[in-house]
Design an enzyme around this catalytic site. Structure first.
Site, mmCIF file in Angstrom:
data_model
loop_
_atom_site.group_PDB
_atom_site.id
_atom_site.type_symbol
_atom_site.label_atom_id
_atom_site.label_comp_id
_atom_site.label_asym_id
_atom_site.label_seq_id
_atom_site.Cartn_x
_atom_site.Cartn_y
_atom_site.Cartn_z
ATOM 1 N N LYS A 141 35.246 34.807 41.348
ATOM 2 C CA LYS A 141 36.649 34.953 40.954
ATOM 3 C C LYS A 141 37.495 35.155 42.198
ATOM 4 C CE LYS A 141 37.793 38.596 41.957
ATOM 5 N NZ LYS A 141 37.806 39.302 43.290
ATOM 6 N N TYR A 197 41.355 41.524 37.581
ATOM 7 C CA TYR A 197 40.526 42.349 36.681
ATOM 8 C C TYR A 197 41.379 42.936 35.557
ATOM 9 C CZ TYR A 197 36.582 42.116 39.921
ATOM 10 O OH TYR A 197 35.552 41.673 40.704
#
Ligand code: NAD
Length: 382
Positions: A145, A229
């Site tokens: 990510k 996140y």
């Protein structure tokens, strides 16, 4: 769109839901958790071979040491631009010299049948290029990510993996972490009533002199790296896609760390059910937490998405329950590695396939646009 794996996971978890909702026993929760990922059944089969691309901090400290926990995955090849790193880690992990590559001869992985999956752990702006080259070399891809630095790059990665008939998964490790899995089950299962508000906060004090602070390599600041996140949690806790976003950026451009990337960006997501997510993303303060507030209570995780040490608190019916789930045999890192191997073996789609990364990239672009233009941005959904 739900994947086959998500449906199967839903079924596996659904059979245990009554137990979870009644007692939220740690043992029960852990067994639900393991059963959700045990279906691929890697034990006893040939372990699929991973090549790690980029021997930096995350790859060498978190990922590579976890292969020893894996049932379906093993480390077979290394890719780095630094010969000394190749020598050091090849010796440490018993990798033959013929399975060590530089970036220039990376495409030769095509000729190496021991490599099934390529794991891209490079700075963000290199994710698309190496994922696409790996797919074209006939390999399945795990990409860290943020999946890419733009929607267009993420789409090109998905197109390349489809054209090559290979899988693409994003390294959203929290989806494999037991407290996060239980929080998803409880929040989406209505344990504290319908979700009204999610608050999600992620941040740390960025140290100067690293690629994360260079937009050409990172694609953006705290949002790309750590705020993602908060965003991803808001989406997985609600199970919904936002209809609109409103964002505010707060960056002191005199701070030499923030010449090309943002420090703080706060954003509010509005979901179709009426739920709202208030999210923090910061490069100048420490945060790692989320809370799901429903009409009948709340679920709190702090730290929420760290490598370990999660603590959960559930408040419902006037009672407060603290939960620390027992460590599982396989860590979130090993479960993530084995999940892709099991998907490749079984043909099931990963629970965090490229489309999941693309969904985050769409929202990230909208967050930046909202902050830039000082207005709410709506998503048009066909
Ligand atoms: P890092 O700086 O420690 O490692 C990056 C590696 O890429 C280094 O080995 C570096 O030599 C190499 N590299 C190759 N080409 C480069 C170039 N042109 N410029 C700079 N470095 C180059 O970074 P990291 O913390 O390991 O992060 C790598 C990726 O992993 C990032 O995408 C990051 O978002 C992701 N990450 C994920 C997690 C997680 O919990 N999922 C945690 C940390 C990092």
């Amino acid at each position: 769109m739900r994947t086959v794996m998500q449906d199967r996971m839903g079924t596996a978890m659904g059979t245990n839901r009554r137990n979870v909702l009644a007692g939220i026993g740690a043992g029960v929760a852990a067994s639900i958790a393991e059963s959700a990922f045990a279906q691929g059944g890697g034990r006893g089969r040939r372990k699929l071979g991973y090549a790690i691309v980029g021997l930096g901090s995350y790859a060498t400290r978190q990922i590579m040491p976890r292969f020893k926990e894996c049932d379906s995955s093993r480390l077979v090849a290394l890719v780095s631009g630094t010969p000394a790193k190749l020598t050091r880690y090849a010796a440490e992990y018993d990798i033959p010299a013929g399975n060590c590559y530089g970036y220039r001869d990376f495409d030769r992985i095509r000729d190496n049948p021991a490599i099934d999956i390529v794991y891209i752990v490079l700075p963000n702006s290199l994710h698309a290029e190496y994922s696409i080259r790996a797919a074209r070399a006939g390999k399945h891809v795990m990409c860290e990510k943020p999946m890419a630095t733009s929607v267009a790059e993420a789409q090109a990665m998905i197109a390349a993996s489809r054209a090559a008939a290979r899988m693409l998964m994003v390294g959203y490790r929290s989806r494999f972490e037991p407290h996060n899995r239980l929080a998803i089950e409880l929040a989406r299962g209505g344990h504290v009533g319908p979700t009204r508000i999610v608050t999600a906060e992620h941040g740390f004090a960025a140290q100067p002199g690293q690629w994360r602070l260079d937009r050409a390599l990172s694609g953006g600041g705290s949002l790309m790296d750590i705020g993602i996140y908060s965003l991803n949690a808001a989406r997985y806790l609600t199970g919904e896609e936002p209809v609109s976003v409103q964002a505010v950026e707060s960056t002191d451009r005199r701070d030499p760390r923030f010449r090309t990337v943002e420090d703080r960006i706060d954003f509010m997501l509005r979901f179709p059910s009426g739920a709202i997510a208030n999210c923090v993303s910061s490069y100048s303060s420490n945060h790692n937490r989320y809370r799901v507030v429903g009409t009948g209570g709340d679920i709190d995780l702090e730290p929420a998405t760290s490598y370990d040490g999660q603590r959960m608190t559930i408040r419902r019916d006037g009672a407060t329950t603290a939960r620390v789930l027992p460590a599982e045999r396989r860590s979130q890192f090993a479960l993530q590695l084995d999940h892709l191997s099991d998907c490749v073996t079984s043909g099931r789609a990963p629970i965090v396939a490229g489309e999941e990364g693309l969904a985050d990239m769409r929202v990230i672009e909208a967050i930046y646009r909202s902050a830039r233009e000082g207005r709410s941005v709506r998503f048009d959904r066909a």
